[in-house]
Design a protein around this motif. Structure first.
Motif, PDB file in Angstrom:
ATOM      1  N   THR A 121       0.853  -1.198   0.000  1.00  0.00           N
ATOM      2  CA  THR A 121       0.000   0.000   0.000  1.00  0.00           C
ATOM      3  C   THR A 121       0.886   1.244   0.000  1.00  0.00           C
ATOM      4  O   THR A 121       1.734   1.413   0.876  1.00  0.00           O
ATOM      5  N   THR A 137     -11.070  -0.667   2.879  1.00  0.00           N
ATOM      6  CA  THR A 137     -11.900   0.543   2.894  1.00  0.00           C
ATOM      7  C   THR A 137     -12.219   0.955   4.326  1.00  0.00           C
ATOM      8  O   THR A 137     -12.088   2.124   4.701  1.00  0.00           O
ATOM      9  N   ASP A 184      -6.347  11.556  -4.561  1.00  0.00           N
ATOM     10  CA  ASP A 184      -6.200  10.102  -4.385  1.00  0.00           C
ATOM     11  C   ASP A 184      -5.665   9.715  -3.015  1.00  0.00           C
ATOM     12  O   ASP A 184      -4.929   8.736  -2.885  1.00  0.00           O
ATOM     13  N   ARG A 187      -6.487   8.249   0.583  1.00  0.00           N
ATOM     14  CA  ARG A 187      -7.500   7.421   1.254  1.00  0.00           C
ATOM     15  C   ARG A 187      -7.613   7.769   2.738  1.00  0.00           C
ATOM     16  O   ARG A 187      -8.677   7.615   3.329  1.00  0.00           O
ATOM     17  N   ASN A 247      -4.172   5.953  -3.068  1.00  0.00           N
ATOM     18  CA  ASN A 247      -4.756   4.953  -3.950  1.00  0.00           C
ATOM     19  C   ASN A 247      -3.716   4.319  -4.863  1.00  0.00           C
ATOM     20  O   ASN A 247      -3.801   3.139  -5.178  1.00  0.00           O
ATOM     21  N   THR A 248      -2.726   5.129  -5.285  1.00  0.00           N
ATOM     22  CA  THR A 248      -1.733   4.645  -6.238  1.00  0.00           C
ATOM     23  C   THR A 248      -0.341   5.132  -5.856  1.00  0.00           C
ATOM     24  O   THR A 248      -0.180   6.138  -5.149  1.00  0.00           O
TER      25      THR A 248
END
Length: 299
Positions: A170, A214, A247, A249, A265-266
């Motif tokens: 992550t 999530t 992006d 989270r 996210n990326t």
């Protein structure tokens, strides 16, 4: 079996971020706050080289501005020697990449790596309870670093209660504004002046048990952050800034600061945040969540 004398080993010592930090208002008999903490290691790491020597010595690169006797690795080596009745005669060199007073666990992970190195050289049983006792004596986060997977710790944050499936890979953006870091002791003193209520813990633990990313990232929290931000206004600015980036989270203060982080996210989003932070004159690094604590990389 003990490691052959004369050979050195290299041990990677990863940093950490707190997915949850809950400081209780009350303290124990030792004067320590009760702390609930959920931590995960990340790919940013120091490298600890350790080899047998005629006497114990600890040096860092870059060189530290305090005596080596105050270094957590030195204290860990001394404590291991006392616990096992041996002379801790090792030369220890720490290649520092984790910033000081950053909330990323640099001193604690260096201590854990030193303990692991001595366990290896002396051929000790890693399950010996004296090892965990030494780790707790050196610092609250040290026992966590002996294990590595995401973990829930309580007590003074020094008792590992539950471990979870890693969130390996992550992407995380780390940002630290210029200026002096935050003293953990000062942050706790400021917290005592105006305690902040505990954020909910159980939803995060349940999400970790289910590996529901999530929900995990929806429950990232740190109730020490307001006190730390009062001490370091630039960190408060960085925290607000990083939370507004694309992006992201989740975002929070790492430990007592002065680093803030964004779970992204990326990888591309994390890299963009770090580049933008550096353009503002801040320190920034891209990292990924890891699955292990200190590990022998060479030797």
């Amino acid at each position: 079996m003990p490691r052959t004398p004369g050979k050195f080993i290299l041990i990677s010592a990863p940093a950490k971020i707190n997915l949850y930090l809950g400081v209780h208002a009350e303290t124990d008999d030792r004067g320590y706050h009760r702390v609930d903490s959920v931590m995960t290691t990340i790919s940013l790491s120091d490298v600890v080289a350790i080899a047998p020597a005629e006497e114990l010595s600890v040096h860092t690169v870059p060189a530290a501005d305090y005596p080596m006797e105050q270094n957590s690795a030195y204290r860990a080596a001394r404590a291991m020697g006392e616990a096992f009745g041996r002379e801790p005669n090792f030369a220890i060199l720490i290649d520092k990449h984790i910033p000081q007073q950053a909330g990323l666990g640099g001193p604690s992970t260096d201590a854990a790596a030193t303990i692991l190195g001595m366990v290896t050289y002396w051929g000790l049983d890693a399950r010996d309870p004296r090892i965990d006792a030494v780790a707790r004596r050196i610092g609250a986060d040290v026992p966590f670093f002996l294990y590595g997977p995401p973990a829930y710790c309580d007590g003074a944050g020094d008792t590992v209660r539950e471990m979870f499936r890693p969130l390996t890979g992550t992407p995380v953006a780390l940002v630290r504004p210029q200026g002096p870091g935050v003293s953990t002791a000062e942050a706790y003193r400021r917290f005592d002046e105006s305690p902040v209520a505990l954020p909910p813990l159980e939803p995060l633990l349940e999400a970790l048990r289910k590996h529901d990313e999530t929900e995990i990232f929806a429950n990232v929290a740190n109730n020490l952050a307001p006190a730390s931000c009062e001490l370091h206004p630039a960190m408060a600015e960085a925290l607000a800034w990083i939370g507004d980036q694309r992006d992201v989270r989740a975002s929070a203060v790492a430990g007592s600061g002065s680093t803030v982080f964004a779970i992204c996210n990326t990888q591309m989003a994390a890299e963009a945040i770090v580049l933008a932070a550096r353009a503002r004159g801040w320190w920034g690094e891209v990292a990924q969540m890891e699955k292990s604590g200190p590990y022998i990389s060479v030797g």
